[in-house]
Design a protein around this motif. Structure first.
Motif, short mmCIF file in Angstrom:
data_model
loop_
_atom_site.label_atom_id
_atom_site.label_comp_id
_atom_site.label_asym_id
_atom_site.label_seq_id
_atom_site.Cartn_x
_atom_site.Cartn_y
_atom_site.Cartn_z
N MET A 7 0.88 -1.21 -0.10
CA MET A 7 0.05 0.09 0.03
C MET A 7 0.89 1.11 0.09
O MET A 7 0.60 2.12 -0.81
CB MET A 7 -0.77 -0.18 1.33
CG MET A 7 -1.81 1.27 1.38
SD MET A 7 -2.62 1.47 3.07
CE MET A 7 -1.05 1.97 3.74
N THR B 30 1.64 4.22 -3.26
CA THR B 30 1.81 5.59 -3.40
C THR B 30 2.56 6.44 -3.92
O THR B 30 2.55 7.65 -4.17
CB THR B 30 1.30 6.22 -1.89
OG1 THR B 30 2.73 6.07 -1.05
CG2 THR B 30 0.33 5.46 -0.96
N ILE C 71 -5.69 2.72 -6.46
CA ILE C 71 -4.68 2.14 -5.10
C ILE C 71 -5.38 1.73 -4.01
O ILE C 71 -5.24 0.66 -3.25
CB ILE C 71 -3.47 3.24 -4.66
CG1 ILE C 71 -2.61 3.13 -5.95
CG2 ILE C 71 -2.86 2.56 -3.60
CD1 ILE C 71 -1.58 4.27 -5.85
N ASN D 140 -6.13 -2.23 -2.59
CA ASN D 140 -5.45 -2.54 -1.11
C ASN D 140 -6.62 -2.82 -0.09
O ASN D 140 -6.14 -3.10 0.91
CB ASN D 140 -4.49 -1.58 -0.77
CG ASN D 140 -3.14 -1.53 -1.63
OD1 ASN D 140 -2.32 -2.44 -1.17
ND2 ASN D 140 -2.69 -0.61 -2.28
N LEU E 155 -6.09 -4.57 3.60
CA LEU E 155 -5.95 -3.75 4.64
C LEU E 155 -7.02 -4.47 5.65
O LEU E 155 -6.83 -4.49 6.86
CB LEU E 155 -6.51 -2.29 4.20
CG LEU E 155 -5.22 -1.53 3.51
CD1 LEU E 155 -5.63 -0.10 3.28
CD2 LEU E 155 -3.86 -1.76 4.60
N THR F 132 3.26 -1.72 -8.93
CA THR F 132 2.33 -2.07 -7.97
C THR F 132 1.50 -3.13 -8.71
O THR F 132 1.28 -4.16 -7.92
CB THR F 132 1.64 -0.98 -7.36
OG1 THR F 132 2.37 0.00 -7.00
CG2 THR F 132 0.29 -1.21 -6.54
#
Length: 318
Positions: free
Chosen positions: A96, A100, A136, A140, A144, A274
């Motif tokens: 994660m 970014t 993103i 995730n 999470l 990613t």
């Protein structure tokens, strides 16, 4: 533009391998994984240096110092922090945080307003940034949730892993911008030779670090088997693959992309890393991604496409 995007995609595909290597070597300390990767890179760069000896001979002392700084921050320190974060907090949180980077790098590139970085107006960048950020978040979200539901894990361990991940983001915010600066300031230099130079200066540092690690481990009477650990063949194979593909060849591709694209656009293309890391992780798990993950991937791809089209339009009107 198209070639630049393809080079960035190739780099992302190879960089994504860095996220699964620590999962394949759970019994190996992160520092040994970082040192082993860059020892392999340095050794592989010795014959490659013979191919580019003419270009390397033209590098000045200031260039070698810059290569050393880039190697320390973008190679050794970055991967040490990333591997440590993955081992401390698991893959979701570091993924994660590294995810970014497209947003963080684009903002950093715009704030510097150097070279072509300031050519594109904020209004041209914000739509793609918003889509990438939303993608993103979607990609995730499931990870999470699993992270939050895991009550058996120590909260301080997660916090430490998150802090290490932030450090990795900081390293890889500085590295690509400074590397792109050098390449643009030296258009006559060979991008492949520059990647080889970074590998060469990493070797003595990695060897020194490994000697210190072996001395410390021996002094602590650790059960860890020096020099190659409990799975020497697996460890050596992964380190050689990481050194050749994830380090040297990925850097060559990224250097080629850096010369063809503005840093603000290039930063958003790091999203490929990613995407590839998530693909490899799901493949390793033998799982199918959730619908929310697929939605996030779609948003990421659309955001990148919009970013590239905006960059192309800006280049034509400049």
């Amino acid at each position: 533009m198209v070639r630049g995007v393809l080079f960035a995609l190739a780099a992302g595909m190879m960089w994504g391998l860095a996220f699964i290597a620590p999962l394949l070597l759970p019994g190996y300390p992160a520092v040994l994984q970082s040192l082993g990767r860059y020892i392999a890179l340095g050794v592989l760069c010795i014959p490659l240096a013979w191919m580019d000896r003419a270009d390397l001979m033209h590098l000045r002392w200031s260039d070698w110092k810059q290569a050393l700084a880039l190697s320390v921050v973008g190679n050794l320190l970055y991967y040490l922090l990333l591997a440590s974060a993955i081992q401390q907090a698991g893959a979701p949180l570091p993924t994660m945080l590294i995810g970014t980077l497209p947003v963080v790098l684009t903002i950093a590139a715009k704030l510097r307003a150097r070279h072509e970085d300031g050519r594109m107006a904020w209004r041209s960048i914000l739509p793609s940034l918003a889509l990438i950020a939303a993608g993103i978040a979607c990609v995730n979200a499931a990870e999470l949730r699993a992270l939050g539901d895991s009550s058996s894990q120590n909260l301080m361990q997660y916090a430490w892993g998150g802090l290490l991940g932030v450090g990795a983001v900081a390293c890889w915010t500085w590295y690509p911008l400074r590397n792109a600066d050098w390449l643009r300031e030296h258009p006559q230099r060979n991008a492949r030779a520059w990647a080889t130079a970074q590998g060469l200066v990493t070797l003595p540092l990695a060897l020194l670090g490994y000697a210190v690690f072996a001395w410390y481990t021996h002094g602590q009477a650790s059960e860890f088997a020096i020099p190659w650990g409990p799975q020497p063949v697996v460890f050596g194979s992964i380190m050689l693959t990481m050194g050749l593909l994830t380090s040297w060849l990925a850097t060559v591709c990224w250097n080629a992309a850096s010369r063809r694209l503005p840093a603000s656009t290039l930063a958003q293309l790091i999203v490929f890393e990613t995407l590839c890391a998530l693909t490899y992780a799901y493949t390793l798990r033998g799982e199918r991604p959730e619908l929310l993950t697929l939605l996030g991937v779609a948003l990421l791809v659309v955001g990148v496409v919009i970013a590239v089209r905006s960059s192309t339009k800006a280049a034509r009107t400049a």
